[in-house]
Design an enzyme around this catalytic site. Structure first.
Site: not given
Ligand code: 7PM
Length: 259
Positions: A204, A238
């Protein structure tokens, strides 16, 4: 939890294998590398992402779920906010609903309740088109926890048991770098509800901002962040880089099980 994106360009290279085949092969590779859940998504939830039609989303994810289910008994998670996709996915063999809208779209909570599978409820401020414009909180950890209390109540009223709920503070979804760092530093505060907590930090922009690196150079930073989440109480992480993350978790587990 290994990420399997099945948006149109994820697996197309114009080569000899079909996109379906390549998606399934990638899932099987992540399972060999240590993933126990495969999260299949056909709707991009990136900032500024366009919405995907029901038919497009169904035609992307359902064949992959059916083909993977034929070859593996891995836990299959369907990353969707659409009730009709939830239903078709569970009928095709999915065992878990991962909804970045936390079952707030019309009909979603009723559908999840009737399907009876576990659900992952993620926190997001605003929506994917606008969420990174001006994220703002008085206390981000408190506000995320208040949201979890509200959604757990909505689930109880809809007939979804707390034992079937996974919570996720939603790194990057309407959060600045400082907000994301607060969520990671105080991650253990999200375990107070008695539900497993999922952390999605992989590749991210917060990792990119801290390292000043493009997305393909973020694996090591992502593994470090994932390990911190686990140390602070995350039950599910995740990730895209399953093999590297598994290595880190093996070290953690070895130290954890001493004595
Ligand atoms: C920007 C933001 C780019 C988010 C890509 C993403 C999560 C998720 C996604 C998460 C749960 C990505 C994402 N992130 N579902 N779906 N938790 N539960 O990294 O953090 O693939 S989309």
């Amino acid at each position: 939890m290994g990420v399997l994106n099945v948006t149109p360009d994820s697996f197309s290279d114009g080569g000899q294998f079909s996109d379906l085949d390549k998606a399934v092969q990638h899932a099987l590779a992540m399972i060999r590398q240590g993933a126990s859940i495969i999260d299949i998504g056909g709707e991009s939830t990136r900032p500024n992402a366009k919405e995907v039609s029901l038919d497009d989303e169904l035609s992307r994810v359902i064949p992959v779920i059916k083909a993977l289910r034929r070859q593996s008994d891995v836990t299959i998670s369907i990353d969707t906010s659409k009730p009709d996709v939830m239903k078709a996915a569970v009928e095709a063999g999915a065992n878990l609903i991962n909804d970045v809208y936390a079952l707030q779209k019309p009909g979603a909570i009723e559908m999840a309740a009737s399907l009876g599978v576990p659900v992952c409820l993620m926190h997001m401020q605003a929506n994917p088109e606008t969420m990174q414009e001006n994220p703002s909180y008085v206390d981000v950890v408190d506000e995320v926890n208040t949201f979890f209390v509200q959604r757990l109540l909505a689930c109880e009223e809809a007939g979804i048991k707390k034992q079937n709920v996974i919570l996720d503070p939603g790194f990057g979804f309407g959060k600045t770098l400082q907000h994301n760092l607060s969520l990671l530093a105080k991650f253990s505060d999200f375990t107070i509800h008695g539900c497993p907590v999922l952390a999605g930090l992989s590749r991210k922009s917060m990792i990119g901002q801290l390292l000043d690196k493009e997305v393909e150079q973020r694996a090591v930073g992502s593994v470090a962040a994932a390990l911190l989440a686990v140390v602070n109480g995350a039950s599910i992480i995740r990730v895209h880089d399953v093999a590297d993350t598994s290595d880190a978790l093996k070290i953690f587990n070895a130290v954890q099980t001493i004595n």
